[in-house]
Design a protein around this motif. Structure first.
Motif, PDB file in Angstrom:
ATOM      1  N   VAL A 169      -8.931  -8.603   0.020  1.00  0.00           N
ATOM      2  CA  VAL A 169      -7.612  -8.825   0.436  1.00  0.00           C
ATOM      3  C   VAL A 169      -6.542  -8.343   0.550  1.00  0.00           C
ATOM      4  N   ALA A 170      -5.618  -8.393   1.378  1.00  0.00           N
ATOM      5  CA  ALA A 170      -4.584  -7.443   1.529  1.00  0.00           C
ATOM      6  C   ALA A 170      -3.222  -7.340   1.868  1.00  0.00           C
ATOM      7  N   SER A 171      -2.382  -6.687   2.147  1.00  0.00           N
ATOM      8  CA  SER A 171      -0.485  -8.137   2.327  1.00  0.00           C
ATOM      9  C   SER A 171      -0.622  -8.663   3.789  1.00  0.00           C
ATOM     10  N   ARG A 172       0.284  -9.046   3.996  1.00  0.00           N
ATOM     11  CA  ARG A 172       0.157  -9.861   5.216  1.00  0.00           C
ATOM     12  C   ARG A 172       0.618  -9.046   6.112  1.00  0.00           C
ATOM     13  N   SER A 173       1.059  -7.659   5.916  1.00  0.00           N
ATOM     14  CA  SER A 173       1.669  -7.202   6.657  1.00  0.00           C
ATOM     15  C   SER A 173       0.315  -5.454   7.078  1.00  0.00           C
ATOM     16  N   HIS A 174      -0.541  -5.845   6.824  1.00  0.00           N
ATOM     17  CA  HIS A 174      -1.242  -5.279   6.556  1.00  0.00           C
ATOM     18  C   HIS A 174      -1.778  -4.877   8.038  1.00  0.00           C
ATOM     19  N   HIS A 175      -2.343  -4.449   8.390  1.00  0.00           N
ATOM     20  CA  HIS A 175      -2.838  -3.811  10.542  1.00  0.00           C
ATOM     21  C   HIS A 175      -3.874  -4.798  10.222  1.00  0.00           C
ATOM     22  N   LEU A 176      -5.326  -4.578   9.178  1.00  0.00           N
ATOM     23  CA  LEU A 176      -6.319  -5.735   9.628  1.00  0.00           C
ATOM     24  C   LEU A 176      -5.676  -7.046   8.941  1.00  0.00           C
ATOM     25  N   ALA A 177      -4.516  -7.733   8.878  1.00  0.00           N
ATOM     26  CA  ALA A 177      -4.251  -9.036   8.379  1.00  0.00           C
ATOM     27  C   ALA A 177      -3.541  -9.848   9.401  1.00  0.00           C
ATOM     28  N   GLY A 178      -4.435 -10.607   9.883  1.00  0.00           N
ATOM     29  CA  GLY A 178      -4.676 -12.060  11.028  1.00  0.00           C
ATOM     30  C   GLY A 178      -5.438 -12.272  12.222  1.00  0.00           C
ATOM     31  N   ILE A 179      -6.344 -10.729  11.532  1.00  0.00           N
ATOM     32  CA  ILE A 179      -7.678 -10.779  12.671  1.00  0.00           C
ATOM     33  C   ILE A 179      -8.638 -11.605  12.247  1.00  0.00           C
ATOM     34  N   ALA A 180      -9.129 -12.342  12.977  1.00  0.00           N
ATOM     35  CA  ALA A 180     -10.639 -13.261  13.094  1.00  0.00           C
ATOM     36  C   ALA A 180     -11.782 -12.874  13.057  1.00  0.00           C
ATOM     37  N   HIS A 181     -12.125 -11.501  12.852  1.00  0.00           N
ATOM     38  CA  HIS A 181     -13.398 -10.789  13.204  1.00  0.00           C
ATOM     39  C   HIS A 181     -13.212  -9.470  12.383  1.00  0.00           C
ATOM     40  N   ILE A 182     -13.870  -9.192  11.260  1.00  0.00           N
ATOM     41  CA  ILE A 182     -13.599  -7.687  11.019  1.00  0.00           C
ATOM     42  C   ILE A 182     -14.496  -7.503  11.002  1.00  0.00           C
ATOM     43  N   ASP A 183     -15.378  -6.235  11.536  1.00  0.00           N
ATOM     44  CA  ASP A 183     -16.352  -5.688  10.834  1.00  0.00           C
ATOM     45  C   ASP A 183     -16.619  -4.636   9.585  1.00  0.00           C
ATOM     46  N   ARG A 184     -17.465  -4.736   9.039  1.00  0.00           N
ATOM     47  CA  ARG A 184     -17.735  -4.070   7.809  1.00  0.00           C
ATOM     48  C   ARG A 184     -17.052  -2.442   8.485  1.00  0.00           C
ATOM     49  N   SER A 185     -17.294  -1.543   9.089  1.00  0.00           N
ATOM     50  CA  SER A 185     -16.957  -0.492   9.625  1.00  0.00           C
ATOM     51  C   SER A 185     -15.602  -0.009   9.318  1.00  0.00           C
ATOM     52  N   ASP A 186     -14.671  -1.367   9.546  1.00  0.00           N
ATOM     53  CA  ASP A 186     -13.253  -1.804   9.696  1.00  0.00           C
ATOM     54  C   ASP A 186     -12.619  -1.571   8.402  1.00  0.00           C
ATOM     55  N   LEU A 187     -13.424  -1.053   7.426  1.00  0.00           N
ATOM     56  CA  LEU A 187     -12.714  -1.145   5.688  1.00  0.00           C
ATOM     57  C   LEU A 187     -13.000   0.481   5.664  1.00  0.00           C
ATOM     58  N   LYS A 188     -14.270   1.153   6.471  1.00  0.00           N
ATOM     59  CA  LYS A 188     -14.609   2.373   6.341  1.00  0.00           C
ATOM     60  C   LYS A 188     -13.300   3.185   6.048  1.00  0.00           C
ATOM     61  N   GLY A 189     -12.536   3.972   5.347  1.00  0.00           N
ATOM     62  CA  GLY A 189     -11.334   4.799   4.774  1.00  0.00           C
ATOM     63  C   GLY A 189     -10.591   4.255   4.232  1.00  0.00           C
ATOM     64  N   GLU A 190     -10.571   3.331   4.329  1.00  0.00           N
ATOM     65  CA  GLU A 190      -9.633   1.930   3.421  1.00  0.00           C
ATOM     66  C   GLU A 190      -9.554   1.889   1.853  1.00  0.00           C
ATOM     67  N   ARG A 191      -8.255   2.242   1.607  1.00  0.00           N
ATOM     68  CA  ARG A 191      -7.753   2.559  -0.514  1.00  0.00           C
ATOM     69  C   ARG A 191      -8.074   0.919  -0.802  1.00  0.00           C
ATOM     70  N   PHE A 192      -8.607   0.682  -2.128  1.00  0.00           N
ATOM     71  CA  PHE A 192      -8.904  -0.530  -2.691  1.00  0.00           C
ATOM     72  C   PHE A 192      -8.052   0.074  -3.753  1.00  0.00           C
ATOM     73  N   LEU A 193      -7.865  -1.401  -4.903  1.00  0.00           N
ATOM     74  CA  LEU A 193      -6.620  -0.285  -6.077  1.00  0.00           C
ATOM     75  C   LEU A 193      -8.313  -1.462  -7.273  1.00  0.00           C
ATOM     76  N   THR A 194      -8.301  -1.392  -8.404  1.00  0.00           N
ATOM     77  CA  THR A 194      -9.111  -1.440  -9.406  1.00  0.00           C
ATOM     78  C   THR A 194      -7.621  -1.022 -10.764  1.00  0.00           C
ATOM     79  N   LEU A 195      -8.337  -1.697 -11.665  1.00  0.00           N
ATOM     80  CA  LEU A 195      -8.725  -1.641 -13.054  1.00  0.00           C
ATOM     81  C   LEU A 195      -9.083  -0.394 -13.653  1.00  0.00           C
ATOM     82  N   ASP A 196      -8.805   0.165 -14.908  1.00  0.00           N
ATOM     83  CA  ASP A 196      -9.398   1.253 -15.975  1.00  0.00           C
ATOM     84  C   ASP A 196     -10.974   1.224 -15.336  1.00  0.00           C
TER      85      ASP A 196
END
Length: 300
Positions: A169-196
């Motif tokens: 999931v991403a914020s509604r203003s994220h540059h990938l939001a609204g794109i119909a087809h996202i490739d795995r490679s598009d997520l390279k370098g993206e930052r993911f949140l997590t728990l401890d």
């Protein structure tokens, strides 16, 4: 000879390390609790609690007796369970341990349905880290646990319940939001949140980041799925959220959008576990099946 009640009061103090909270958990007044603990010490002829300490601490013999008392009370609960099953009246309190990344999004519907079917069955819910709850299960502090696998421990029966899909999931203003087809490679370098790191969730996000070439934001670890949801919505990073959370009324996806990543799938295996030699093992198998059925409806 100590009474069962006295042992229960003593264990409440041993676990909570606070006389007021222990009395509240036992539904008695604090003076009554203190009186019963004094009576227990008098019967045993030794001090169990170090009253000279600034906080509530057990004496060395108190620590040893607390472990033995847990085993005694566990056996007593099993005796009661055997008797109840002989009467064909499954009832009483089930002490259920569950991960906080699942409990609030699965249990409301489940407990509501079970209350309608078995009005004399009650649940004492304890949320916690699965690895810690495995130890609580082995020691008898809880009866049944539900959470992400694997669950590993001696003398435990572990059964798979369901596989829960996870979505990026991403914020509604994220540059990938609204794109119909996202490739795995598009997520390279993206930052993911997590728990401890104590959570299975952290380990799963770590694996996904390694798979996608993404980065895990260790400086912004959330304290709950809600906090991760809100940080994603504010644009801090991406996240992987479980399906039951995204479909729930208490969770939801109001601030975020799902990213349709092509040729990629993520799930977490949810299991149930209990002590294999428990006298209520048959009841827990029935409950496990009931949880499996309820989750299937929620995920349909």
């Amino acid at each position: 000879m100590p009474t069962v009640r006295q042992l229960e009061y003593f264990l409440a103090v041993a676990e909570l390390r606070h006389f007021g909270r222990a009395a509240q958990s036992c539904n008695i007044s604090q003076p009554t609790l203190s009186h019963q603990l004094r009576a227990l010490e008098d019967r045993l002829g030794t001090a169990l609690i170090d009253r000279a300490a600034q906080s509530v601490e057990l004496t060395p013999v108190g620590r040893e007796i607390s472990e033995r008392a847990r085993r005694v009370l566990r056996e007593i609960r099993d005796i009661r369970a055997v008797a109840a099953r002989a009467r064909k009246q499954p009832s009483g309190i089930v002490r259920l341990g569950i991960t906080p990344t699942l409990g609030p999004y699965l249990l409301p519907a489940l407990i509501g349905a079970l209350n309608a079917e078995q009005s004399d069955l009650r649940f004492y819910i304890r949320e916690g880290i699965p690895a810690e709850q495995t130890r609580d299960l082995a020691s008898g502090r809880i009866d049944l646990m539900v959470g992400p696998g694997p669950v590993i421990g001696e003398d435990l029966e572990v059964v798979p319940l369901f596989d829960e899909p996870m979505s990026v999931v991403a914020s509604r203003s994220h540059h990938l939001a609204g794109i119909a087809h996202i490739d795995r490679s598009d997520l390279k370098g993206e930052r993911f949140l997590t728990l401890d790191p104590r959570h299975h969730y952290h380990q799963q996000v770590q694996r996904v980041c390694a798979e996608l070439g993404a980065e895990m934001l260790l400086d912004y670890e959330g304290t709950s799925l809600d906090s991760i949801h809100q940080m994603v919505g504010s644009g801090v990073g991406l996240a992987i959220l479980p399906e039951l959370y995204l479909r729930s009324e208490v969770g939801g996806d109001a601030l975020v959008v799902r990213l349709p990543v092509q040729n990629w799938r993520c799930e977490r295996a949810i299991v149930a576990a209990w002590r294999a030699k428990s006298a209520s093992a048959d009841d827990y198998r029935t409950l496990a099946q009931r949880i499996r059925d309820e989750a299937a409806e929620l995920l349909a």
